[in-house]
Enzyme design. Sequence first.
Site, PDB file in Angstrom:
ATOM      1  N   ASP A  31       0.822  -1.215   0.000  1.00 58.92           N
ATOM      2  CA  ASP A  31       0.000   0.000   0.000  1.00 58.92           C
ATOM      3  C   ASP A  31       0.856   1.264   0.000  1.00 58.92           C
ATOM      4  O   ASP A  31       0.539   2.247  -0.677  1.00 58.92           O
ATOM      5  CB  ASP A  31      -0.915   0.034   1.238  1.00 58.92           C
ATOM      6  N   ALA A  32       1.944   1.232   0.774  1.00 56.28           N
ATOM      7  CA  ALA A  32       2.766   2.432   0.917  1.00 56.28           C
ATOM      8  C   ALA A  32       3.374   2.844  -0.429  1.00 56.28           C
ATOM      9  O   ALA A  32       3.420   4.026  -0.767  1.00 56.28           O
ATOM     10  CB  ALA A  32       3.870   2.196   1.936  1.00 56.28           C
ATOM     11  N   TYR A  34       2.167   2.111  -3.405  1.00 63.96           N
ATOM     12  CA  TYR A  34       1.051   2.598  -4.209  1.00 63.96           C
ATOM     13  C   TYR A  34       0.769   4.061  -3.853  1.00 63.96           C
ATOM     14  O   TYR A  34       0.669   4.924  -4.731  1.00 63.96           O
ATOM     15  CB  TYR A  34      -0.173   1.732  -3.933  1.00 63.96           C
ATOM     16  N   GLU A 111     -24.079 -17.424 -11.785  1.00 67.75           N
ATOM     17  CA  GLU A 111     -23.265 -16.454 -11.037  1.00 67.75           C
ATOM     18  C   GLU A 111     -23.968 -16.061  -9.742  1.00 67.75           C
ATOM     19  O   GLU A 111     -25.189 -16.192  -9.634  1.00 67.75           O
ATOM     20  CB  GLU A 111     -23.009 -15.211 -11.906  1.00 67.75           C
ATOM     21  N   LYS A 113     -25.786 -13.663  -7.194  1.00 66.69           N
ATOM     22  CA  LYS A 113     -26.541 -12.424  -7.386  1.00 66.69           C
ATOM     23  C   LYS A 113     -26.189 -11.493  -6.238  1.00 66.69           C
ATOM     24  O   LYS A 113     -26.583 -11.715  -5.092  1.00 66.69           O
ATOM     25  CB  LYS A 113     -28.041 -12.696  -7.403  1.00 66.69           C
ATOM     26  N   GLU A 171     -22.838  -4.610 -10.974  1.00 67.10           N
ATOM     27  CA  GLU A 171     -23.353  -4.322  -9.637  1.00 67.10           C
ATOM     28  C   GLU A 171     -22.277  -3.616  -8.810  1.00 67.10           C
ATOM     29  O   GLU A 171     -21.150  -4.093  -8.715  1.00 67.10           O
ATOM     30  CB  GLU A 171     -23.721  -5.670  -8.983  1.00 67.10           C
ATOM     31  N   LYS A 310     -33.546 -17.159  -5.578  1.00 65.79           N
ATOM     32  CA  LYS A 310     -33.242 -16.450  -4.329  1.00 65.79           C
ATOM     33  C   LYS A 310     -32.882 -17.397  -3.182  1.00 65.79           C
ATOM     34  O   LYS A 310     -33.379 -18.510  -3.106  1.00 65.79           O
ATOM     35  CB  LYS A 310     -34.462 -15.607  -3.909  1.00 65.79           C
ATOM     36  N   CYS A 407     -24.365 -10.000  39.040  1.00 69.76           N
ATOM     37  CA  CYS A 407     -23.841 -10.008  40.411  1.00 69.76           C
ATOM     38  C   CYS A 407     -24.387  -8.876  41.283  1.00 69.76           C
ATOM     39  O   CYS A 407     -24.097  -8.830  42.472  1.00 69.76           O
ATOM     40  CB  CYS A 407     -22.316  -9.940  40.386  1.00 69.76           C
ATOM     41  N   CYS A 422     -19.985  -3.576  34.369  1.00 73.45           N
ATOM     42  CA  CYS A 422     -20.153  -4.018  35.748  1.00 73.45           C
ATOM     43  C   CYS A 422     -18.845  -3.734  36.482  1.00 73.45           C
ATOM     44  O   CYS A 422     -17.772  -4.041  35.984  1.00 73.45           O
ATOM     45  CB  CYS A 422     -20.448  -5.512  35.754  1.00 73.45           C
TER      46      CYS A 422
HETATM   47  O1  JCF Z   1     -25.636  -9.660  -9.374  1.00 70.67           O
HETATM   48  C1  JCF Z   1     -26.688  -9.195  -9.724  1.00 70.67           C
HETATM   49  N1  JCF Z   1     -27.395  -8.523  -8.843  1.00 70.67           N
HETATM   50  C2  JCF Z   1     -27.176  -9.356 -11.130  1.00 70.67           C
HETATM   51  C3  JCF Z   1     -28.284  -8.657 -11.587  1.00 70.67           C
HETATM   52  C4  JCF Z   1     -26.467 -10.185 -11.974  1.00 70.67           C
HETATM   53  C5  JCF Z   1     -26.865 -10.320 -13.290  1.00 70.67           C
HETATM   54  O2  JCF Z   1     -26.193 -11.098 -14.126  1.00 70.67           O
HETATM   55  C6  JCF Z   1     -27.992  -9.613 -13.815  1.00 70.67           C
HETATM   56  C7  JCF Z   1     -28.703  -8.780 -12.928  1.00 70.67           C
HETATM   57  C8  JCF Z   1     -29.779  -8.087 -13.437  1.00 70.67           C
HETATM   58  C9  JCF Z   1     -30.114  -8.217 -14.782  1.00 70.67           C
HETATM   59  N2  JCF Z   1     -28.333  -9.746 -15.118  1.00 70.67           N
HETATM   60  C10 JCF Z   1     -29.373  -9.048 -15.614  1.00 70.67           C
HETATM   61  C11 JCF Z   1     -29.707  -9.186 -16.992  1.00 70.67           C
END
Ligand code: JCF
Length: 667
Positions: A31-32, A34, A111, A113, A171, A310, A407, A422
């Site tokens: 870090d330093a 950088y 992947e 979310k 994201e 989900k 106590c 305490c």
């Molecule tokens: O990681 C997410 N929140 C995420 C949202 C990942 C994705 O591949 C997404 C999404 C929202 C829309 N793909 C679409 C098309």
Amino acid sequence: MGAADRAAELRRLIADWDHAYYVLDEPRVPDAEYDRHLRELQDLEAEHPDLATPDSPTQRVGGAPLDAFEEVRHVTPMLSLANAFSEEEASEFDRRAREGLEVESVTYAAEPKLDGVAISLSYRDGELVRAATRGDGTRGENVTANVRTIAAVPLRLRGAGWPAELEVRGEIYMPLAGFEAFNEKARAAGERTLVNPRNAAAGSLRQLDPKMTAARPLAFFAYSTTTRQGLPSSQSGALATLKEWGFPVNPEVTTVEGLEGLLAYYAALGEKRAGLAYDIDGVVYKVDDFEAQDTLGFVSRAPRWALAHKFPAQEEITTLLAIDVQVGRTGALTPVARLEPVFVGGVTVTNATLHNEDEIRRKDVRPGDQVIVRRAGDVIPEVVRALTDRRTEELAPFVMPETCPVCGSAVERIEDEAVARCTGGLVCAAQVKQHIQHFASRKALDIEGLGEKLVDQLVETGLVSTVADLFHLEAEQLAGLERMGEKSAANLVAAITAARRPELGRLLFALGIREVGEVTANNLARHFRSLEALEAASLEDLEAVPDVGPIMAAHVRAFFDEPHNLDVIAALRAAGLDYVVPEVVEGPKPLAGETWVLTGTLSMPRIKAKNYLETLGAKVSGSVSGKSSAVLAGENAGSKLAKAEKLGVRVLDEEAFIALLQEHGLV
Ligand code: JCF
């Protein structure tokens, strides 16, 4: 090398290091190192403003505040995904994909979310020109100035083959470590905490002052593009290319086969969820092949080729039944929420932490409230806030008890500290194990053989409930304990007996008074020379001792004000413990023969300064004369200072005095 060339070189170096760190996950320099390069570039650009470029890493610190965010139209709408909450719904998604594509089995890209904020990044000729939030999917907000401060977002594309116009979506999120650290600091400073990492990311992006955004630990993962120009013909291939172009891509992304593959991925990530560095609220499945995606198309506003499967929610609403107070091993009192059982973050939660009294007050959480409970990763469940608008009747606010629920000793809360404690350190069952271990430790009474396991057994079998009981132990009682032979029992009793004549300093340290370490304990012993004198000392007396400030003095006073503690001290004496006060060994007296005068206002009590000087061998006198050796002058010193100057007597300010004390090892 000219300034322009050096600036360009520094920009390239720093961009390489950012890329290595955020995309390749392979930090290159400490870090330093950088920071030194970044500072050199900042200095160069400050000196030659014409050298600054929009893609310079110095832009990460944040530019001028905005009045408002401009509206941005998304030419390609930012979609939301269809959600699935069960295996059946995931299976239904796979069945429709197979039927629509007329195949036996579909290859999916899978992947995590992320629970963050969707962002659109526009690049023109390889340079970041715009960042926009999703908004309602069609119209979002221009947050370019803020997004530039996020080091994981490339300001300039790398590699080759990218189109002149490129829009990447992904994201923005706040890693849990950054979120916890931010809140820890805010809590200590009595400031507002961030509610959860998702809100934290959203709130950080919507700061009008980009410097505020720059101060928040945000990160980014890319997940799609609006055009396929320059990209392979699949989601997995496109992500690999985005990585080459300099975008962070989640390392958990992979391809899987069919429903079985989807569900195995879902289960595997569910297992991993608690250990990830960021919050996820599910996994995203996408038909991997782009042509197949086009064949499937859209229903209303969601693609038929993608699904968000989900996980159980990490935040739920439940009723706060009561607020109990727990006492920790160090005597800290923590309010604990007793909850109507609620399934959150994959387990049933009945208790959650409320951190401390101020936090409860700030969040206005009251027993009887509907509250939001959050359990993320391995973090202890916490009450995030109360839904105060759902209150139907007047509820009584929480007040910290004045006595310890374990106590019955007094509870103290030292000024400026968030934590209530305490004060019955010697008697409190919550603290007793830790206390006995400390009492027996090498720098305290140095009782050999009294390890953690043995202390646990002694307390749990009821043989010992305060340190005074140690001195009544007999070898026969010990022999019944686990891993305790006749010989070691006899040795332990002998070690305890041998510890009955500690020096006063060791005894004071052994008592475990909060904030009183070995050095202070010895200073107190040297100053007061008896336990009785220390017990009787006022705050003012205590503050006169070297190394003792107002907070420490308050802890000492609170300790001896607690009758339970005095009972244990009496019991120790009755059990035959007595301390010795060593003859004062005269230290070197570097100021012997000198006469000093104190004048003006010092930040330490005057008596303390006098004690320091006397420790060094000086006499302290009230008036300045030609014989004075030196004058210690605080703020607003008056006639004595004038006289000293007239007589040519040496004058020190408090800073120089403290330097002198440091030189002689007194502070
Ligand atoms: O990681 C997410 N929140 C995420 C949202 C990942 C994705 O591949 C997404 C999404 C929202 C829309 N793909 C679409 C098309």
